[in-house]
Design a protein around this motif. Structure first.
Motif, PDB file in Angstrom:
ATOM      1  N   THR A 155       0.943  -1.222  -0.450  1.00 48.15           N
ATOM      2  CA  THR A 155       0.312   0.070  -0.223  1.00 48.15           C
ATOM      3  C   THR A 155       0.809   1.323  -0.095  1.00 48.15           C
ATOM      4  N   GLU A 210       7.256  -4.675   6.044  1.00 51.20           N
ATOM      5  CA  GLU A 210       6.506  -3.171   6.420  1.00 51.20           C
ATOM      6  C   GLU A 210       7.972  -2.951   5.019  1.00 51.20           C
ATOM      7  N   ARG A 253       2.147  -0.784   3.928  1.00 51.00           N
ATOM      8  CA  ARG A 253       1.787  -2.151   4.160  1.00 51.00           C
ATOM      9  C   ARG A 253       1.837  -3.157   3.513  1.00 51.00           C
ATOM     10  N   GLU A 284       0.722   3.001   1.903  1.00 56.19           N
ATOM     11  CA  GLU A 284       1.380   4.064   4.015  1.00 56.19           C
ATOM     12  C   GLU A 284       2.916   2.275   3.851  1.00 56.19           C
TER      13      GLU A 284
END
Length: 339
Positions: free
Chosen positions: A283, A314, A287, A285
């Motif tokens: 994503t 991550e 993730r 972000e």
């Protein structure tokens, strides 16, 4: 009424009864004396000649049992009873075959049917002999137990203890057969499991060798997959007009935190190795989401462990012209023992 008449009547009645009582007492005494000389005394003499004690009372032997008589058929009744008593003293109720108390007593009854000593000894010794037969059953010496039960049946064929012993013998035989079948089946299952594990390991090694050139570690694989995915996303990126001064600047996602998967316990026990190929979205972000298994070997063995590990990865998200964007990556995780 005259008291003297009453007393005389009672005296006459007592005189009539007294002779009958005396005769009954005399008969009882005669029977007791006859029993002593005909039954009890001969039995006691035989017991004393064999070191004392009753035939049904076990006596701890002081010496090693002598070998069986060479010719039992030639032995007389007294000698058979003597040998039987010796066997009783040494607790050889039913064994060994040919040299035990029951066989001697039974032979004595063949020679002299109704012999009181042999009959009493067989009856009173029966419980001890039945215990010996039960011990043979518990020790799973089935042939010997069957012989001893047959010998007991000759002495008392209607004794209910024989029914119990035969039931125990049959149950122990069935239990042994069942245990042998279970052991055979367990051994067969172990062989099949070992064969299957060897086949799966060989297949995993073959697959790993085939893709070794394209995949090394999760970090390098993720980076390479990002580049490939970026090129596949060209259709989603607006194509700049030919007259545009510059193309969009695209940077791939970078793995910044990797979590090694947990090796499944069952696979460790069975020494199974393999791999899992995953497809997932990184994503904006950084993730992971939409994690899917696209290929695995062996199937379903390592899938859950691989998914759990990727869920905790991550990334530094991919960017387009400096703005974070979602990208789809693929990665292969190898499960090799000792690493």
């Amino acid at each position: 009424m005259d008291t003297r008449i009453t007393l005389e009547a009672r005296a006459r009645a007592g005189g009539a009864v007294r002779p009958v009582t005396l005769v009954a007492v005399a008969v009882i005494v005669v029977l007791a004396i006859a029993s002593w000389f005909l039954i009890i005394r001969p039995h006691e003499e035989l017991v004393l000649s064999d070191a004392g004690g009753h035939p049904s009372t076990p006596v701890t032997p002081g010496t090693v049992a002598a070998p069986p008589p060479a010719n039992v058929e030639a032995m007389g009744t007294d000698q058979l009873l003597s040998e039987a008593r010796k066997a009783m003293n040494e607790q050889r109720y039913l064994a060994p075959a040919g040299n035990n108390a029951f066989e001697f007593y039974l032979k004595a009854l063949e020679r002299q049917p109704g012999n009181a000593v042999a009959t009493d000894a067989l009856r009173e010794t029966f419980p001890f002999a039945a215990d010996a037969a039960e011990q043979a059953i518990n020790a799973r010496n089935f042939n010997e137990a069957q012989r001893e039960i047959d010998l007991l049946a000759k002495a008392d064929p209607t004794n209910f203890t024989l029914t119990i012993l035969r039931s125990k013998l049959d149950a122990q035989r069935k239990l042994q057969d069942k245990e042998q079948q279970q052991a055979t089946e367990q051994e067969r299952q172990q062989q099949l499991a070992a064969q299957k594990a060897a086949e799966e390991k060989a297949a995993a090694e073959k697959a790993a060798e085939a893709q070794q050139a394209s995949t090394t570690t999760p970090r390098s694989s993720a980076a390479g997959s990002t580049r490939n995915t970026a090129s596949s996303q060209g259709a989603e990126t607006p194509v700049a007009p030919a007259a545009a001064p510059a193309a969009p600047v695209l940077t791939p996602a970078v793995l910044i935190r990797s979590v090694n998967p947990r090796y499944p316990t069952q696979a460790q026990r069975s020494r199974t190795e393999g791999y899992v190929v995953l497809s997932f979205t990184v994503t904006a972000e950084g993730r992971t989401s939409n994690i899917k298994v696209t290929n695995s070997q062996p199937r379903h063995v390592f899938d859950r462990a691989a998914i759990d590990a990727v869920q905790r990865w991550e990334f530094k998200p991919a960017t387009r012209n400096g703005e974070p964007v979602e990208v789809t990556l693929t990665n292969r995780i190898n499960f090799i023992l000792g690493q």
